[in-house]
Design an enzyme around this catalytic site. Structure first.
Site, PDB file in Angstrom:
ATOM      1  N   GLY A  10     -66.281 -48.261  94.863  1.00  0.00           N
ATOM      2  CA  GLY A  10     -66.162 -46.808  94.941  1.00  0.00           C
ATOM      3  C   GLY A  10     -67.555 -46.238  95.137  1.00  0.00           C
ATOM      4  N   HIS A  11     -67.811 -45.701  96.315  1.00  0.00           N
ATOM      5  CA  HIS A  11     -69.133 -45.154  96.603  1.00  0.00           C
ATOM      6  C   HIS A  11     -69.066 -43.640  96.578  1.00  0.00           C
ATOM      7  CE1 HIS A  11     -70.653 -49.079  98.672  1.00  0.00           C
ATOM      8  NE2 HIS A  11     -70.322 -49.225  97.405  1.00  0.00           N
ATOM      9  N   GLN A  29     -70.331 -53.856  95.527  1.00  0.00           N
ATOM     10  CA  GLN A  29     -70.638 -54.596  94.294  1.00  0.00           C
ATOM     11  C   GLN A  29     -72.146 -54.893  94.254  1.00  0.00           C
ATOM     12  OE1 GLN A  29     -67.650 -55.811  96.169  1.00  0.00           O
ATOM     13  NE2 GLN A  29     -66.643 -54.202  95.038  1.00  0.00           N
ATOM     14  N   ASP A  52     -72.306 -50.023  91.123  1.00  0.00           N
ATOM     15  CA  ASP A  52     -72.392 -48.615  90.710  1.00  0.00           C
ATOM     16  C   ASP A  52     -73.830 -48.122  90.577  1.00  0.00           C
ATOM     17  OD1 ASP A  52     -69.534 -48.645  90.409  1.00  0.00           O
ATOM     18  OD2 ASP A  52     -69.872 -49.764  88.566  1.00  0.00           O
ATOM     19  N   LYS A  57     -75.342 -46.954  95.712  1.00  0.00           N
ATOM     20  CA  LYS A  57     -75.531 -47.447  97.087  1.00  0.00           C
ATOM     21  C   LYS A  57     -74.987 -46.461  98.116  1.00  0.00           C
ATOM     22  CE  LYS A  57     -73.350 -51.308  96.066  1.00  0.00           C
ATOM     23  NZ  LYS A  57     -73.268 -51.210  94.607  1.00  0.00           N
ATOM     24  N   GLY A  69     -81.419 -36.830  90.379  1.00  0.00           N
ATOM     25  CA  GLY A  69     -80.235 -35.977  90.259  1.00  0.00           C
ATOM     26  C   GLY A  69     -79.192 -36.420  91.263  1.00  0.00           C
TER      27      GLY A  69
HETATM   28  P1  IMP Z   1     -62.453 -57.578  91.291  1.00  0.00           P
HETATM   29  O1  IMP Z   1     -63.511 -57.318  92.295  1.00  0.00           O
HETATM   30  O2  IMP Z   1     -61.418 -56.483  91.217  1.00  0.00           O
HETATM   31  O3  IMP Z   1     -61.845 -58.936  91.459  1.00  0.00           O
HETATM   32  O4  IMP Z   1     -63.149 -57.579  89.836  1.00  0.00           O
HETATM   33  C1  IMP Z   1     -64.077 -58.583  89.413  1.00  0.00           C
HETATM   34  C2  IMP Z   1     -65.164 -57.963  88.535  1.00  0.00           C
HETATM   35  O5  IMP Z   1     -66.031 -57.179  89.347  1.00  0.00           O
HETATM   36  C3  IMP Z   1     -64.637 -57.011  87.457  1.00  0.00           C
HETATM   37  O6  IMP Z   1     -65.453 -57.141  86.308  1.00  0.00           O
HETATM   38  C4  IMP Z   1     -64.801 -55.633  88.085  1.00  0.00           C
HETATM   39  O7  IMP Z   1     -64.919 -54.626  87.115  1.00  0.00           O
HETATM   40  C5  IMP Z   1     -66.093 -55.830  88.853  1.00  0.00           C
HETATM   41  N1  IMP Z   1     -66.189 -54.947  90.031  1.00  0.00           N
HETATM   42  C6  IMP Z   1     -65.559 -55.062  91.205  1.00  0.00           C
HETATM   43  N2  IMP Z   1     -65.929 -54.104  92.053  1.00  0.00           N
HETATM   44  C7  IMP Z   1     -66.838 -53.346  91.408  1.00  0.00           C
HETATM   45  C8  IMP Z   1     -67.630 -52.202  91.782  1.00  0.00           C
HETATM   46  O8  IMP Z   1     -67.580 -51.684  92.894  1.00  0.00           O
HETATM   47  N3  IMP Z   1     -68.466 -51.714  90.807  1.00  0.00           N
HETATM   48  C9  IMP Z   1     -68.587 -52.291  89.587  1.00  0.00           C
HETATM   49  N4  IMP Z   1     -67.885 -53.353  89.204  1.00  0.00           N
HETATM   50  C10 IMP Z   1     -67.017 -53.888  90.101  1.00  0.00           C
END
Ligand code: IMP
Length: 433
Positions: free
Chosen positions: A42-43, A241, A15, A18, A419
């Site tokens: 989620g981008h 991620q 988050d 990116k 911003g």
């Molecule tokens: P999973 O990817 O759903 O298996 O989640 C594993 C961990 O990664 C959890 O703590 C999620 O909240 C975190 N996570 C997975 N994808 C994202 C992302 O795109 N942004 C932030 N945290 C993420």
């Protein structure tokens, strides 16, 4: 063909922005590709339509290059995992905005997240607090050599007997029936009614987007056809991620199940390594930190202050809407991410959030003990980004903050974001190093 690769990666816990950085860079590239992760990501980006109306666009698996007219191929690579229902919804949203969905290519080697996988994820990963999108179980299937891939579905529907019927595929998609005991099987039960939309979404996807065959990057594949005559092909790999969530180098076991490091880009896209030159690694980080889900967060802020920053920064998961945990910038972790990725460019986002309206001071963790407990902090006055449009507009505590980071990291902070819009990206080099 030679491939010139730039990779965008997250330097914290995800988050970091990116999507926006990818969107900003995309017009210089022929191909934008996702190499890992799935609908857990989620981008967020913004699209201005022909009438100059601004739309917030959240992509999960489709590369953010979809927002740039110059990009010829937006590739969902074999290193990703997809949920057909969510991907159909995502692409339909892009179609409604008139975005060039015909540039989307989905690899036939990409594993499918089934409804069973989402149930198993919810059942077994409470301690991690995953997104419950079935990511972990699907990657586990891949390694167990039990996953269903996009290509399996295509084979299935090729047969006139099975082309529109989901019953046999339904039986086949349940990878758990011979693994779990009856009790677990009951909890994992997916009815055929629940399965039907999943099947139909796959039918929709195979009719509406390009499916990239195994030979995608080979001489007889689509890349050569679309980019015919090009000697140097420029590829932007959009990481999902982040370093601290990487399955190997992150805060294991509180990590995701894919490889998020830039080193995974070549494999997760399927680029020929001997023909690929890694040109830049762009590391994106926020001026503070956030984390969604459980796991260590050494610089975490609690209470009212965290809530104020959360509100000001809109820090809620773009996928699950969960409130993000808030913390200060963690310099030792950032150094770790920079060294591990060999970052050649640094983007610092959300600088505007740390204004005097929100915080009375800005902290940076400078040192931690072996247990990760912060032992030294540096403090700055809140930032004032009003009127900051270019390098020379940066002054006061923001100037001091960036100088301090550049000196501590031994590296320039190349761009800051003040911003949410594209115009809010400011190229910056405050110290002469
Ligand atoms: P999973 O990817 O759903 O298996 O989640 C594993 C961990 O990664 C959890 O703590 C999620 O909240 C975190 N996570 C997975 N994808 C994202 C992302 O795109 N942004 C932030 N945290 C993420």
């Amino acid at each position: 063909m030679n491939y010139r690769l730039t990779t965008v990666a997250g330097g914290q816990f995800g988050d970091e922005g990116k999507g926006k950085v990818t969107q900003n860079l995309a017009s210089q590239f022929d191909i934008v590709a996702r190499f890992g992760g799935g609908p857990n990501a989620g981008h967020t980006a913004y699209h201005e339509d022909r009438g100059k109306k601004l739309h917030k666009v959240v992509t999960h698996v489709v590369p953010s290059g979809i927002l740039s007219r110059n990009v010829l191929i937006n590739f969902i690579g074999p290193g990703c995992v997809i949920d057909p229902v969510l991907l159909q919804k995502e692409i339909q949203g892009l179609m409604e905005l008139g975005l060039p969905y015909h540039t989307i290519y989905l690899s036939e080697l990409t594993p499918l997240i089934t409804p069973w996988d989402c149930k198993l994820d919810a059942m077994m990963n409470g301690a991690i607090d995953t997104t419950r999108r079935g990511i972990g179980p699907t990657y586990a299937h891949k390694r167990h050599r039990r996953a269903l891939r996009v290509g399996d579905f295509i084979e299935y529907v090729k047969s006139p007997k099975t082309s529109q019927s989901w019953d046999l595929f339904y039986q086949e998609s349940n990878r758990y029936k011979d693994v779990y005991d009856t009790k677990a099987e009951e909890r994992l039960f997916v009815s055929i009614e629940e399965f039907e939309p999943w099947f139909k979404a796959l039918v929709w996807l195979t009719k509406n987007i390009n499916i990239a065959k195994k030979n995608f990057f080979l001489r007889d594949g689509d890349v050569h056809k679309v980019l015919e005559g090009k000697k140097d092909v420029r590829i932007l790999a959009e990481g999902a991620q982040a370093v601290m969530l990487d399955n190997t180098f992150g805060t294991y076991p509180f990590v995701t199940s894919s490889d998020c490091m830039p080193s995974a880009a070549i494999g997760g896209i399927g680029l020929p390594p001997g023909l690929t030159t890694q040109e830049e690694v762009v590391l994106v980080f926020k001026a503070y930190s956030t984390r969604v889900g459980n796991g260590p967060f050494d610089t975490e802020i609690e209470g009212d202050l965290a809530e104020k920053i959360r509100q000001a920064g809109g820090e809620y998961g773009s996928t699950t809407k969960r409130p993000r945990r808030i913390g200060w910038l963690d310099l030792p972790d950032l150094k770790y991410a920079i060294e591990l990725t060999g970052a050649t460019k640094l983007y610092m986002t959300k600088v505007d959030v740390l204004s005097a309206k929100v915080v009375s001071e800005v902290l940076v963790c400078v040192r931690k003990d072996s247990d990760g407990k912060p032992t030294e902090w540096k403090t700055f006055k809140p930032f004032d980004v009003k009127g900051v449009k270019k390098d020379t507009d940066i002054n006061g505590s923001l100037f001091q903050f960036i100088s301090f980071l550049e000196e501590s990291l031994g590296q320039h902070v190349d761009v800051i974001s003040v911003g949410p819009l594209m115009d809010d990206l400011v190229e910056t080099r405050v110290t002469v190093m």
